[in-house]
Design an enzyme around this catalytic site. Structure first.
Site, short mmCIF file in Angstrom:
data_model
loop_
_atom_site.label_atom_id
_atom_site.label_comp_id
_atom_site.label_asym_id
_atom_site.label_seq_id
_atom_site.Cartn_x
_atom_site.Cartn_y
_atom_site.Cartn_z
N GLY A 1 -6.20 18.10 51.76
CA GLY A 1 -6.85 16.86 51.34
C GLY A 1 -8.08 17.23 50.53
N GLN B 1 -22.14 -9.77 58.56
CA GLN B 1 -23.26 -10.18 59.44
C GLN B 1 -23.86 -11.51 58.99
OE1 GLN B 1 -23.75 -8.40 62.08
NE2 GLN B 1 -25.51 -9.49 62.90
N GLU C 1 -9.92 9.96 46.34
CA GLU C 1 -10.41 10.61 45.11
C GLU C 1 -11.68 11.43 45.36
OE1 GLU C 1 -9.74 8.81 41.42
OE2 GLU C 1 -8.12 7.54 42.17
N GLU D 1 -18.33 13.33 51.26
CA GLU D 1 -18.79 14.71 51.51
C GLU D 1 -18.45 15.60 50.32
OE1 GLU D 1 -17.14 12.76 53.69
OE2 GLU D 1 -18.84 12.39 55.02
N1 CAA Z 1 -14.05 19.30 37.18
C1 CAA Z 1 -13.45 20.31 36.50
N2 CAA Z 1 -13.11 21.47 37.08
C2 CAA Z 1 -13.38 21.59 38.40
C3 CAA Z 1 -14.00 20.59 39.15
C4 CAA Z 1 -14.33 19.39 38.48
N3 CAA Z 1 -14.92 18.37 39.13
N4 CAA Z 1 -14.12 21.00 40.43
C5 CAA Z 1 -13.62 22.24 40.49
N5 CAA Z 1 -13.18 22.59 39.26
C6 CAA Z 1 -12.55 23.87 38.87
C7 CAA Z 1 -13.57 24.99 38.99
O1 CAA Z 1 -14.32 25.13 37.79
C8 CAA Z 1 -12.67 26.17 39.26
O2 CAA Z 1 -12.09 26.60 38.05
P1 CAA Z 1 -12.25 28.15 37.59
O3 CAA Z 1 -11.68 28.98 38.69
O4 CAA Z 1 -11.47 28.19 36.32
O5 CAA Z 1 -13.70 28.36 37.40
C9 CAA Z 1 -11.55 25.58 40.08
O6 CAA Z 1 -11.55 24.18 39.78
C10 CAA Z 1 -11.70 25.78 41.57
O7 CAA Z 1 -12.93 25.22 41.93
P2 CAA Z 1 -13.80 25.83 43.11
O8 CAA Z 1 -13.87 27.31 42.99
O9 CAA Z 1 -15.09 25.07 43.12
O10 CAA Z 1 -12.87 25.49 44.38
P3 CAA Z 1 -13.27 25.03 45.83
O11 CAA Z 1 -12.04 25.11 46.64
O12 CAA Z 1 -14.50 25.72 46.31
O13 CAA Z 1 -13.70 23.47 45.63
C11 CAA Z 1 -13.13 21.16 45.40
C12 CAA Z 1 -12.80 22.58 45.04
C13 CAA Z 1 -14.28 20.67 44.51
C14 CAA Z 1 -13.54 20.99 46.85
C15 CAA Z 1 -11.82 20.38 45.10
O14 CAA Z 1 -10.79 20.87 45.91
C16 CAA Z 1 -11.93 18.87 45.30
O15 CAA Z 1 -12.44 18.16 44.43
N6 CAA Z 1 -11.42 18.38 46.45
C17 CAA Z 1 -11.23 16.94 46.64
C18 CAA Z 1 -9.82 16.56 46.26
C19 CAA Z 1 -9.69 15.14 45.89
O16 CAA Z 1 -10.56 14.53 45.26
N7 CAA Z 1 -8.55 14.56 46.24
C20 CAA Z 1 -8.24 13.23 45.85
C21 CAA Z 1 -6.77 13.02 45.95
S1 CAA Z 1 -6.17 11.93 44.72
C22 CAA Z 1 -6.34 10.37 45.32
O17 CAA Z 1 -7.03 10.13 46.28
C23 CAA Z 1 -5.68 9.33 44.50
C24 CAA Z 1 -5.41 8.06 45.18
O18 CAA Z 1 -4.38 7.87 45.77
C25 CAA Z 1 -6.33 6.92 45.02
#
Ligand code: CAA
Length: 393
Positions: free
Chosen positions: A131, A336, A363, A367
């Site tokens: 997630g 409320q 999305e 956190e």
């Molecule tokens: N924009 C562009 N690139 C991004 C980015 C962003 N916001 N966040 C991360 N990246 C890129 C990084 O630059 C990195 O690329 P490189 O290796 O080329 O440098 C790569 O992604 C990996 O990033 P991290 O090393 O930072 O990875 P991490 O695991 O430490 O963190 C995270 C990643 C930010 C936590 C990411 O997993 C995240 O955003 N998680 C949340 C997922 C999410 O939003 N899910 C929503 C599901 S869709 C939904 O909800 C739709 C619906 O039904 C309504």
């Protein structure tokens, strides 16, 4: 950066408001209670151009800016957040990503139908064990030469059963971790795609949320979006824009609850006067109005930055974080203000309160938005103030 609306933007806002009042409000309570997908309303949204607002007219879209999209999302979310999530996913997670990163053939084949609402799309990133930690994709897309063989399960997919087109993130090379993930266009009609039961949710109950199973699904190579291994970057970049859409949804939910609370506070009397004339209530409305206006500025600003071609990822995270927290707080207060009436379905605010909760989760949870913002701070990419000329503070 100013937010004075153009005549076109005002017209979009007005059209969305009228549509929401006339077509979404009737039946919204029943659809929520019975989890009935708004088939007719979604068809009308397609007809009115609300499902592909930012897509170029060349591919059947409205060719509008992000601010126009946000204005429409806000108005529709005031009345029916189930409809606005369907709209948001189709516009910003599916159409936008396809137009930005798809090939001409992919756009010709898929985008026109999606932007007009002839088909609906889904964005398939989340999994039972991926997630917030979205890099941990367990869905596999094995490279078989001419096609990928996809196996795995996606969870909590908006438009899960209705979507004809799925954008599926899947791991093709585990050793490369997130750089081995691909984004694939999968048709629901492909053999091996099956849809799980509809989720029985707290809020946005009329939207269609399912898990989707992929079992030995053959996806042609030409359905990959971008280069090999681009899938995670595709998902993250697309989600940056998606977060503006959900921020706008949260803003609309908050504003809708505020409008109802204000009306009620002016009509309802206690101790011989309208409750709005009691400071205890008036101050609640003052706080709501102030927080909503602050959320609105953050959301519009993120949209404008996107339209100006600026890096808007931190601005989008801030907008989503603040707007969704505001939606939660405002809707609780709106219940409320309504007292006992707020606790029953007829007055709408309890539904808005239930709908608000998801904006803090999907999305990217609140956190995750804080993680994105704090990482930007740590990298020295500090937030730029409103009057900035582009220089970092
Ligand atoms: N924009 C562009 N690139 C991004 C980015 C962003 N916001 N966040 C991360 N990246 C890129 C990084 O630059 C990195 O690329 P490189 O290796 O080329 O440098 C790569 O992604 C990996 O990033 P991290 O090393 O930072 O990875 P991490 O695991 O430490 O963190 C995270 C990643 C930010 C936590 C990411 O997993 C995240 O955003 N998680 C949340 C997922 C999410 O939003 N899910 C929503 C599901 S869709 C939904 O909800 C739709 C619906 O039904 C309504």
């Amino acid at each position: 950066m100013d937010f004075i609306l153009t005549e076109d933007q005002k017209a979009v806002k007005e059209a969305a408001r009228d549509f929401a009042q006339n077509e979404l409000l009737p039946g919204v309570i029943d659809r929520d209670r019975d989890m009935v997908y708004p088939t007719e309303q979604v068809r009308m949204m397609g007809e009115m151009g609300f499902l592909g607002m930012m897509v170029s007219p060349k591919y059947g879209g409205g060719g509008m800016d992000t601010l126009s999209y946000v204005l429409a999302m806000e108005e529709i979310s005031k009345i029916d957040a189930s409809c606005s999530v369907i709209m948001s996913v189709n516009n910003s997670l599916v159409c936008w990503g396809l137009e930005k990163f798809g090939t001409e053939e992919q756009k010709q084949k898929y985008l026109t139908k999606l932007s007009t609402g002839e088909q609906i799309g889904a964005f398939c990133l989340s999994e039972p064990e991926a997630g917030s930690d979205a890099t941990s994709q367990r869905t596999i897309a094995e490279d078989m030469g001419g096609h990928y063989l996809v196996n795995g399960t996606k969870n909590w997919i908006t438009n899960g059963n209705k979507a004809a087109i799925h954008l599926v993130m899947a791991q093709s090379n585990k050793e490369l971790k997130h750089k081995g993930i691909n984004a694939l266009i999968v048709e629901k009609a492909f053999s091996g795609v099956s849809i799980g039961a509809k989720e029985d949710k707290l809020g946005i109950r009329a939207s269609d949320t399912h898990s989707i199973m992929y079992s030995d699904v053959q996806v042609p190579k030409e359905n990959r979006i971008g280069d090999d291994g681009f899938g995670f970057k595709f998902a993250m970049t697309t989600l940056n824009g998606g977060r503006i859409g959900i921020a706008a949804q949260a803003l609309g939910i908050a504003a809708g609850a505020y409008e109802l609370a204000l009306k009620y506070a002016q009509e309802r009397t206690s101790f011989g006067k309208p409750i709005m004339n009691h400071q205890a209530i008036a101050f609640k409305l003052a706080d709501m109005a102030t927080e909503i206006e602050a959320a609105r500025l953050l959301v519009y600003r993120a949209a404008r930055m996107k339209d100006l071609g600026m890096d808007f990822s931190t601005a989008a995270a801030m907008a989503k974080l603040f707007a969704s927290e505001t939606a939660m707080k405002t809707t609780i207060e709106a219940v409320q203000v309504h007292g006992g009436y707020g606790y029953v379905k007829e007055y709408h605010v309890e539904r808005l309160m239930r709908d608000a909760k998801i904006t803090q989760i999907y999305e990217g949870t609140s956190e995750i938005q804080r993680l994105v913002i704090s990482r930007a701070i740590l990298k020295g990419e500090l937030y730029q103030p409103m009057m900035s000329n582009g220089q970092k503070v």
